[in-house]
Design an enzyme around this catalytic site. Structure first.
Site, PDB file in Angstrom:
ATOM      1  N   ASP A   7      49.857  33.637  44.087  1.00 12.89           N
ATOM      2  CA  ASP A   7      48.705  33.340  43.238  1.00 12.89           C
ATOM      3  C   ASP A   7      49.117  32.267  42.240  1.00 12.89           C
ATOM      4  OD1 ASP A   7      45.962  33.987  42.248  1.00 12.89           O
ATOM      5  OD2 ASP A   7      47.063  34.488  40.429  1.00 12.89           O
ATOM      6  N   GLU A   9      47.908  30.102  38.476  1.00 11.70           N
ATOM      7  CA  GLU A   9      47.043  29.913  37.308  1.00 11.70           C
ATOM      8  C   GLU A   9      47.054  28.425  36.984  1.00 11.70           C
ATOM      9  OE1 GLU A   9      45.172  32.250  36.318  1.00 11.70           O
ATOM     10  OE2 GLU A   9      46.182  33.925  37.328  1.00 11.70           O
ATOM     11  N   HIS A  57      43.657  33.334  31.497  1.00  6.08           N
ATOM     12  CA  HIS A  57      45.049  33.738  31.735  1.00  6.08           C
ATOM     13  C   HIS A  57      45.895  33.860  30.472  1.00  6.08           C
ATOM     14  CE1 HIS A  57      45.687  29.457  31.231  1.00  6.08           C
ATOM     15  NE2 HIS A  57      45.135  29.159  32.395  1.00  6.08           N
ATOM     16  N   HIS A 150      44.427  37.584  33.710  1.00 13.45           N
ATOM     17  CA  HIS A 150      45.003  37.100  34.957  1.00 13.45           C
ATOM     18  C   HIS A 150      46.448  36.674  34.712  1.00 13.45           C
ATOM     19  CE1 HIS A 150      41.146  36.227  37.368  1.00 13.45           C
ATOM     20  NE2 HIS A 150      40.838  37.011  36.345  1.00 13.45           N
ATOM     21  N   ASP A 155      48.930  39.335  39.676  1.00 18.33           N
ATOM     22  CA  ASP A 155      47.844  39.270  40.651  1.00 18.33           C
ATOM     23  C   ASP A 155      48.376  39.210  42.078  1.00 18.33           C
ATOM     24  OD1 ASP A 155      46.162  39.338  38.520  1.00 18.33           O
ATOM     25  OD2 ASP A 155      45.282  37.359  38.813  1.00 18.33           O
TER      26      ASP A 155
END
Length: 232
Positions: A7, A9, A57, A150, A155
């Site tokens: 994942d 960000e 985030h 997040h 995640d």
């Protein structure tokens, strides 16, 4: 089989308009089981952090100011990824940012042939249902109580559990590998009990005339049989 769940960000939604990756988290699976091996890094985006993105985030420009540039850890990241399939939620988004960062470093893109999108899997398995990571965690009983904002590694860890459930559950990891000593033993034992089958012709089984007569005589001796009056 080795797979990587990952994942990212970012500072926004479009790497082609100046948005940058600021965090990546990767979780290794082997035969659908987490090995404990991970890769996690923050990156200095060399630009401001929009308030909307920070609200998602929680990564501020001040926090990222002393983090390395993506290029400083790109080789390490690619080494961790290897040639494994790469699993992400709405994977085209994460692949877009990953390949944009690699291109900025003059490195080759990761092939889209390696992309596994859990949104697409979930859409096929649960048509019409909510497909967010939160919704899938709720559906499969994956604990996300510690997910306040997040975070790429968090995640990825949640998604790894969801991915296992989407693709058949923990039972998949219980199958024996082709080169497993235990499986070899099972095959050897099975082979040892096999014996050559010898064909034997069927034996005559029709009753003779004498046997028919003895049977009829036996029937005639019965009194009030349950099937009715016997014949002569």
């Amino acid at each position: 089989m080795r797979e990587i769940v990952f994942d990212t960000e970012t500072t926004g939604l479009d790497p082609h308009s100046g948005d940058r990756m600021v965090e990546i988290g990767c979780v290794e699976l082997v035969n659908r089981v987490e090995t404990g091996a991970t890769f996690h890094a923050y990156f200095n985006p060399q630009r401001d952090m929009p308030a909307q993105a920070e609200a998602v985030h929680g990564l501020s420009s001040a926090f990222l100011a002393d983090k390395p540039l993506f290029g400083a850890r790109a080789a390490e990241l690619l080494g961790f990824l290897g040639d494994a399939p790469l699993i992400a939620h709405n994977a085209s988004f994460d692949f877009g940012f990953l390949n944009a960062e690699l291109a900025a470093c003059g490195m080759a893109a990761v092939s889209l042939d390696r992309m596994v999108d859990t949104v697409a899997i979930a859409r096929r398995k649960h048509p019409g249902a909510k497909l967010s990571l939160d919704a899938l965690c709720s559906r499969y009983g994956v604990d996300r109580s510690h997910r306040v904002k997040h975070g790429a590694l968090l995640d990825a860890e949640l998604l790894a559990q969801v991915y296992v459930e989407l693709t058949g559950g923990r039972q998949i990891g219980l199958e024996l590998a082709a080169d497993s000593p235990r499986q070899d033993n099972v095959v050897s034992i099975a082979a040892s009990v096999l014996v050559e089958r010898v064909y034997r012709a069927p034996r005559p089984h029709a009753a003779s005339a004498a046997e028919h007569e003895r049977h009829q005589a036996f029937i005639r001796q019965m009194r009030s049989p349950i099937w009715g009056t016997p014949g002569p």
